[in-house]
Design a protein around this motif. Structure first.
Motif, short mmCIF file in Angstrom:
data_model
loop_
_atom_site.label_atom_id
_atom_site.label_comp_id
_atom_site.label_asym_id
_atom_site.label_seq_id
_atom_site.Cartn_x
_atom_site.Cartn_y
_atom_site.Cartn_z
N PRO A 1 0.82 -1.22 0.00
CA PRO A 1 0.00 0.00 0.00
C PRO A 1 0.85 1.26 0.00
O PRO A 1 2.04 1.25 0.35
N ASN B 1 1.40 5.51 1.12
CA ASN B 1 1.59 6.11 2.45
C ASN B 1 0.96 7.49 2.60
O ASN B 1 1.32 8.25 3.50
N THR C 1 -5.23 4.88 -1.55
CA THR C 1 -4.45 4.04 -0.64
C THR C 1 -3.25 3.40 -1.32
O THR C 1 -2.54 2.60 -0.70
N LEU C 2 -2.99 3.75 -2.59
CA LEU C 2 -1.98 3.03 -3.36
C LEU C 2 -0.77 3.87 -3.75
O LEU C 2 0.27 3.31 -4.11
N ASP D 1 -6.37 6.77 -8.04
CA ASP D 1 -5.08 6.29 -7.56
C ASP D 1 -3.93 7.07 -8.21
O ASP D 1 -2.93 6.52 -8.64
N ARG E 1 0.09 6.36 -8.50
CA ARG E 1 0.42 4.98 -8.15
C ARG E 1 1.49 4.44 -9.11
O ARG E 1 1.44 4.68 -10.31
#
Length: 348
Positions: A194, A196, A208-209, A312, A315
């Protein structure tokens, strides 16, 4: 036939013995002529406290010559980050290293680190540094990087410890420079773990990625990963395997003998609560150690893309659709890291 029976043989042996006696005096000079050259490194940093620890480690290594440091927008505001790096260089007595400032915003968007984190990075509470001994260079960081990295006759390693804004901007001016970089070590991303963004609860997000360095300027990250540079990526996958614990802090506090080692001890002391709770990791220091000694981590060739999808954004996506474009650290050896890091700082 003895030497007494042959004066010429005796004279020859005497001359040979004299030569051997003289040889040790010349040996160090012969060795220095054949010593391994220093590796030349340019550091691009957003001047957070763990960045400054990573820089302190590299400044302490006799086999590495830091040629220049460029400041990118990120944890610290660019002007404050530049000043703090100059102060660190003054502490180290490295007045020859030039510091260049980058732009004060991402290439696109307006993402930024939480205000409290930035304020702490600007002010460095609990840390003592001398006043700078030289001024910031007037040339913008991207211009310097574009010119310097394009010098294929003198390739350098580059270590990036923050968002990739400066590097991407420089490659937009000199695209061929990417392939002239001897090696590009990037701290950032989260590939199989995951992200940070929510760490510490200072930033509310459903993403969250993503990892912070990629999230701040995903457009810059996309440019760099598509550039063809020889990338070694040190993501959260590896850094989360290397916690900084109280034992390491106490060892530094009790055995640090150099100004840079004592500075690192001060930085860690200001993060004592996070260290005690197990929330503090060797993010940028691991990347610096991996530059000096790649064996500290387990690298795997992967194809990495940077997501620009809102849910995301930033990511680091492992994909099978493209050619490999990075060696990615998927694991790290904490004991080896500690040995290399502490030895580099002169702490036994």
């Amino acid at each position: 036939m003895s030497s007494a029976q042959c004066p010429k043989a005796f004279v020859f042996r005497l001359v040979a013995l004299s030569f051997l006696l003289l040889l040790p005096c010349g040996a160090p000079h012969a060795q220095s002529r054949h010593a391994s050259p220093q590796r030349v490194v340019i550091i691009d940093t957003d001047a957070g406290s763990d960045d400054l620890m990573a820089i302190s480690f590299l400044l302490s290594r006799p086999d590495i010559r830091v040629e220049a440091i460029t400041i990118v927008n990120g944890m610290a505001h660019v002007p404050a980050g530049g000043r703090n790096v100059l102060r660190l260089l003054a502490l180290a007595g490295r007045h020859e290293i030039r510091v260049y400032l980058g732009r004060e915003a991402p290439l696109s968007g307006n993402a930024e680190f939480p205000a409290e984190w930035r304020r702490n990075s600007d002010d460095l509470p609990g840390v003592k540094l001398p006043e700078p001994k030289r001024a910031i260079e007037t040339q913008p960081a991207a211009e310097f990087l574009a010119r310097r990295l394009a010098d294929a006759a003198h390739p350098v390693q580059v270590l990036t410890l923050g968002p990739l804004t400066n590097l991407a901007e420089s490659l937009s001016h000199a695209p061929r420079a990417a392939r002239a970089i001897r090696q590009l070590v990037i701290m950032g991303g989260a590939v199989r773990v995951p992200g940070n963004l929510a760490d510490g609860g200072a930033f509310k997000t459903d993403n969250t990625l993503a990892e912070w360095n990629m999230f701040i300027d995903p457009a810059a990250a996309k440019t760099v990963f598509a550039s063809g540079a020889a990338i070694r990526l040190v993501p959260l996958d590896a850094t989360q395997r290397v916690p900084i614990d109280m034992a390491l802090l106490e060892q530094l506090q009790s055995k640090a003998e150099t100004p840079l080692a004592r500075f690192v001890a001060q930085v860690l002391a200001t993060n004592r609560d996070s260290i005690r709770q197990g929330f503090y990791f060797a993010w940028d220091p691991l990347a610096a150690v991996a530059l000096a000694n790649p064996a500290v981590a387990t690298f795997k060739p992967l194809a990495i893309e940077i997501s620009d999808k809102p849910q995301d954004l930033g990511r680091t996506v492992e994909t099978k659709k493209r050619r490999t474009n990075a060696q990615v650290a998927i694991d790290a050896n904490v004991l080896r890291f500690r040995d290399i890091f502490m030895t580099g700082l002169g702490v036994r």
